[in-house]
Design a protein around this motif. Structure first.
Motif, PDB file in Angstrom:
ATOM      1  N   THR A   4      49.664   7.631  32.058  1.00 54.12           N
ATOM      2  CA  THR A   4      48.796   8.784  32.274  1.00 54.12           C
ATOM      3  C   THR A   4      47.351   8.326  32.417  1.00 54.12           C
ATOM      4  N   ILE A   5      46.531   9.255  32.893  1.00 49.05           N
ATOM      5  CA  ILE A   5      45.112   8.994  33.065  1.00 49.05           C
ATOM      6  C   ILE A   5      44.359  10.269  32.693  1.00 49.05           C
ATOM      7  N   ALA A   6      43.208  10.108  32.047  1.00 51.45           N
ATOM      8  CA  ALA A   6      42.379  11.262  31.694  1.00 51.45           C
ATOM      9  C   ALA A   6      41.392  11.503  32.824  1.00 51.45           C
ATOM     10  N   ILE A   7      41.394  12.733  33.342  1.00 51.16           N
ATOM     11  CA  ILE A   7      40.489  13.095  34.435  1.00 51.16           C
ATOM     12  C   ILE A   7      39.736  14.371  34.067  1.00 51.16           C
ATOM     13  N   MET A   8      38.674  14.639  34.806  1.00 49.80           N
ATOM     14  CA  MET A   8      37.949  15.896  34.645  1.00 49.80           C
ATOM     15  C   MET A   8      37.118  16.147  35.886  1.00 49.80           C
ATOM     16  N   HIS A   9      36.568  17.344  35.954  1.00 52.31           N
ATOM     17  CA  HIS A   9      35.643  17.726  37.009  1.00 52.31           C
ATOM     18  C   HIS A   9      34.678  18.730  36.404  1.00 52.31           C
ATOM     19  N   PRO A  10      33.376  18.606  36.659  1.00 59.53           N
ATOM     20  CA  PRO A  10      32.421  19.516  36.035  1.00 59.53           C
ATOM     21  C   PRO A  10      32.624  20.973  36.427  1.00 59.53           C
ATOM     22  N   GLY A  11      33.222  21.201  37.586  1.00 56.22           N
ATOM     23  CA  GLY A  11      33.456  22.574  38.027  1.00 56.22           C
ATOM     24  C   GLY A  11      34.815  23.119  37.626  1.00 56.22           C
ATOM     25  N   GLY A  12      35.627  22.295  36.974  1.00 60.37           N
ATOM     26  CA  GLY A  12      36.965  22.728  36.565  1.00 60.37           C
ATOM     27  C   GLY A  12      38.027  22.258  37.548  1.00 60.37           C
ATOM     28  N   ILE A  28      41.876  24.365  34.258  1.00 61.03           N
ATOM     29  CA  ILE A  28      41.173  23.520  33.289  1.00 61.03           C
ATOM     30  C   ILE A  28      39.678  23.810  33.443  1.00 61.03           C
ATOM     31  N   ASP A  29      39.032  24.148  32.341  1.00 62.41           N
ATOM     32  CA  ASP A  29      37.601  24.456  32.373  1.00 62.41           C
ATOM     33  C   ASP A  29      36.791  23.240  32.799  1.00 62.41           C
ATOM     34  N   GLY A  30      35.642  23.500  33.418  1.00 64.43           N
ATOM     35  CA  GLY A  30      34.740  22.442  33.839  1.00 64.43           C
ATOM     36  C   GLY A  30      34.336  21.547  32.687  1.00 64.43           C
ATOM     37  N   GLY A  31      34.353  20.252  32.936  1.00 62.28           N
ATOM     38  CA  GLY A  31      33.945  19.297  31.913  1.00 62.28           C
ATOM     39  C   GLY A  31      34.985  19.003  30.861  1.00 62.28           C
ATOM     40  N   THR A  32      36.178  19.595  30.988  1.00 61.77           N
ATOM     41  CA  THR A  32      37.236  19.381  30.000  1.00 61.77           C
ATOM     42  C   THR A  32      38.191  18.309  30.501  1.00 61.77           C
ATOM     43  N   PRO A  33      38.314  17.192  29.780  1.00 58.73           N
ATOM     44  CA  PRO A  33      39.263  16.157  30.193  1.00 58.73           C
ATOM     45  C   PRO A  33      40.707  16.635  30.024  1.00 58.73           C
ATOM     46  N   VAL A  34      41.562  16.156  30.893  1.00 64.34           N
ATOM     47  CA  VAL A  34      42.983  16.488  30.817  1.00 64.34           C
ATOM     48  C   VAL A  34      43.784  15.241  31.191  1.00 64.34           C
ATOM     49  N   GLU A  35      44.870  15.009  30.472  1.00 64.26           N
ATOM     50  CA  GLU A  35      45.770  13.892  30.756  1.00 64.26           C
ATOM     51  C   GLU A  35      46.784  14.322  31.811  1.00 64.26           C
ATOM     52  N   VAL A  36      46.890  13.525  32.867  1.00 60.76           N
ATOM     53  CA  VAL A  36      47.853  13.794  33.932  1.00 60.76           C
ATOM     54  C   VAL A  36      48.577  12.489  34.255  1.00 60.76           C
ATOM     55  N   PRO A  37      49.717  12.579  34.953  1.00 58.02           N
ATOM     56  CA  PRO A  37      50.380  11.345  35.371  1.00 58.02           C
ATOM     57  C   PRO A  37      49.413  10.482  36.192  1.00 58.02           C
ATOM     58  N   PHE A  78      29.671  15.821  44.695  1.00 56.49           N
ATOM     59  CA  PHE A  78      29.726  17.164  44.137  1.00 56.49           C
ATOM     60  C   PHE A  78      28.917  18.164  44.940  1.00 56.49           C
ATOM     61  N   GLU A  79      29.344  19.410  44.875  1.00 59.33           N
ATOM     62  CA  GLU A  79      28.597  20.524  45.463  1.00 59.33           C
ATOM     63  C   GLU A  79      27.390  20.822  44.582  1.00 59.33           C
ATOM     64  N   ARG A  80      26.417  21.557  45.107  1.00 58.78           N
ATOM     65  CA  ARG A  80      25.191  21.863  44.376  1.00 58.78           C
ATOM     66  C   ARG A  80      25.471  22.556  43.041  1.00 58.78           C
ATOM     67  N   ASP A  81      26.370  23.560  43.025  1.00 60.28           N
ATOM     68  CA  ASP A  81      26.646  24.279  41.775  1.00 60.28           C
ATOM     69  C   ASP A  81      27.272  23.361  40.726  1.00 60.28           C
ATOM     70  N   GLU A  82      28.029  22.363  41.164  1.00 57.60           N
ATOM     71  CA  GLU A  82      28.599  21.396  40.236  1.00 57.60           C
ATOM     72  C   GLU A  82      27.502  20.474  39.687  1.00 57.60           C
ATOM     73  N   LEU A  83      26.539  20.146  40.533  1.00 54.41           N
ATOM     74  CA  LEU A  83      25.406  19.333  40.082  1.00 54.41           C
ATOM     75  C   LEU A  83      24.589  20.088  39.035  1.00 54.41           C
ATOM     76  N   VAL A  84      24.458  21.400  39.209  1.00 56.88           N
ATOM     77  CA  VAL A  84      23.754  22.221  38.221  1.00 56.88           C
ATOM     78  C   VAL A  84      24.468  22.116  36.873  1.00 56.88           C
ATOM     79  N   THR A  85      25.787  22.198  36.887  1.00 56.45           N
ATOM     80  CA  THR A  85      26.572  22.089  35.653  1.00 56.45           C
ATOM     81  C   THR A  85      26.341  20.740  34.981  1.00 56.45           C
ATOM     82  N   ILE A  86      26.317  19.688  35.770  1.00 61.87           N
ATOM     83  CA  ILE A  86      26.070  18.353  35.220  1.00 61.87           C
ATOM     84  C   ILE A  86      24.671  18.282  34.620  1.00 61.87           C
ATOM     85  N   ALA A  87      23.681  18.783  35.345  1.00 58.93           N
ATOM     86  CA  ALA A  87      22.296  18.766  34.856  1.00 58.93           C
ATOM     87  C   ALA A  87      22.175  19.511  33.534  1.00 58.93           C
TER      88      ALA A  87
END
Length: 112
Positions: A4-12, A28-37, A78-87
Protein backbone atom coordinates in the motif's frame (compact mmCIF):
# COMPACT_ATOMS: atom_id res chain seq x y z
CA UNK A 1 8.18 -2.73 -0.36
CA UNK A 2 4.73 -2.27 1.07
CA UNK A 3 1.66 -3.32 -0.89
CA UNK A 4 0.00 0.00 0.00
CA UNK A 5 0.90 3.65 -0.30
CA UNK A 6 -0.35 6.70 1.61
CA UNK A 7 -1.63 9.44 -0.70
CA UNK A 8 -3.52 12.70 -0.33
CA UNK A 9 -4.66 15.77 -2.21
CA UNK A 10 -5.32 19.20 -0.68
CA UNK A 11 -8.64 19.43 -2.51
CA UNK A 12 -9.80 15.95 -1.49
CA UNK A 13 -10.25 12.71 -3.39
CA UNK A 14 -13.13 10.60 -4.65
CA UNK A 15 -12.04 6.98 -4.69
CA UNK A 16 -13.86 3.95 -6.04
CA UNK A 17 -15.21 1.93 -3.13
CA UNK A 18 -13.56 -1.29 -4.24
CA UNK A 19 -10.12 0.34 -3.83
CA UNK A 20 -10.83 0.75 -0.10
CA UNK A 21 -12.95 -2.37 0.41
CA UNK A 22 -16.22 -0.39 0.38
CA UNK A 23 -19.30 -0.78 -1.77
CA UNK A 24 -19.78 2.89 -2.71
CA UNK A 25 -17.54 5.75 -3.81
CA UNK A 26 -15.58 7.14 -0.85
CA UNK A 27 -14.97 10.86 -0.46
CA UNK A 28 -11.70 11.74 1.28
CA UNK A 29 -11.44 15.25 2.72
CA UNK A 30 -8.71 17.56 1.46
CA UNK A 31 -5.39 17.09 3.18
CA UNK A 32 -6.39 13.73 4.66
CA UNK A 33 -3.97 10.88 3.92
CA UNK A 34 -5.46 7.57 2.86
CA UNK A 35 -3.85 4.15 2.34
CA UNK A 36 -4.55 2.63 -1.07
CA UNK A 37 -3.07 -0.27 -3.03
CA UNK A 38 0.39 0.78 -4.25
CA UNK A 39 -0.35 0.31 -7.97
CA UNK A 40 -3.50 2.45 -7.75
CA UNK A 41 -1.79 5.15 -5.68
CA UNK A 42 1.21 5.33 -8.01
CA UNK A 43 -1.19 5.70 -10.95
CA UNK A 44 -2.87 8.70 -9.27
CA UNK A 45 0.52 10.23 -8.44
CA UNK A 46 1.78 9.82 -12.02
CA UNK A 47 -1.39 11.50 -13.32
CA UNK A 48 -0.93 14.42 -10.90
CA UNK A 49 -4.16 13.62 -9.03
CA UNK A 50 -2.50 12.90 -5.68
CA UNK A 51 0.87 12.88 -4.02
CA UNK A 52 2.57 10.46 -1.68
CA UNK A 53 2.73 11.21 2.03
CA UNK A 54 4.88 9.56 4.68
CA UNK A 55 3.31 6.48 6.16
CA UNK A 56 2.95 7.36 9.83
CA UNK A 57 2.33 3.70 10.69
CA UNK A 58 5.84 2.85 9.44
CA UNK A 59 7.95 2.07 12.53
CA UNK A 60 10.83 4.05 11.00
CA UNK A 61 8.67 7.15 10.59
CA UNK A 62 9.48 9.79 13.13
CA UNK A 63 7.09 12.74 13.06
CA UNK A 64 9.06 15.95 12.83
CA UNK A 65 6.18 18.31 13.48
CA UNK A 66 6.74 20.07 10.18
CA UNK A 67 4.34 20.58 7.31
CA UNK A 68 4.83 19.05 3.88
CA UNK A 69 7.65 20.47 1.80
CA UNK A 70 6.45 21.54 -1.62
CA UNK A 71 8.48 22.03 -4.77
CA UNK A 72 7.54 24.49 -7.49
CA UNK A 73 6.74 21.52 -9.76
CA UNK A 74 4.41 20.02 -7.12
CA UNK A 75 2.54 23.29 -6.75
CA UNK A 76 2.21 23.95 -10.48
CA UNK A 77 0.12 20.75 -10.75
CA UNK A 78 -2.64 22.24 -8.56
CA UNK A 79 -5.54 24.50 -9.42
CA UNK A 80 -5.71 27.95 -7.80
CA UNK A 81 -8.33 26.92 -5.20
CA UNK A 82 -6.12 23.99 -4.18
CA UNK A 83 -3.17 26.36 -3.81
CA UNK A 84 -5.32 28.50 -1.51
CA UNK A 85 -5.94 25.43 0.66
CA UNK A 86 -2.22 24.72 0.82
CA UNK A 87 -1.43 28.35 1.69
CA UNK A 88 -3.96 28.21 4.51
CA UNK A 89 -2.05 25.33 6.09
CA UNK A 90 0.75 27.88 6.60
CA UNK A 91 -1.76 30.19 8.32
CA UNK A 92 -1.71 32.54 5.31
CA UNK A 93 -5.01 33.92 4.03
CA UNK A 94 -4.41 34.79 0.36
CA UNK A 95 -6.19 37.81 -1.14
CA UNK A 96 -9.15 36.89 -3.36
CA UNK A 97 -7.47 38.30 -6.47
CA UNK A 98 -4.05 36.65 -6.06
CA UNK A 99 -2.79 34.89 -9.18
CA UNK A 100 -1.74 31.24 -9.02
CA UNK A 101 1.86 32.08 -9.96
CA UNK A 102 2.11 34.61 -7.13
CA UNK A 103 0.53 32.17 -4.70
CA UNK A 104 3.07 29.50 -5.63
CA UNK A 105 5.91 31.93 -4.89
CA UNK A 106 4.30 32.82 -1.56
CA UNK A 107 3.90 29.16 -0.52
CA UNK A 108 7.53 28.44 -1.37
CA UNK A 109 8.54 31.48 0.69
CA UNK A 110 6.33 30.48 3.63
CA UNK A 111 7.75 27.00 3.91
CA UNK A 112 11.39 28.10 3.95
Amino acid sequence: MSKTIAIMHPGGLLLPGEVLGEEEVVQIDGGTPVEVPRSYGEHLIEDGLAFEVEDESDPEHEPDGEQATWTKEDLEAFERDELVTIAETFEYEPPANIKAETLIKKILELQS
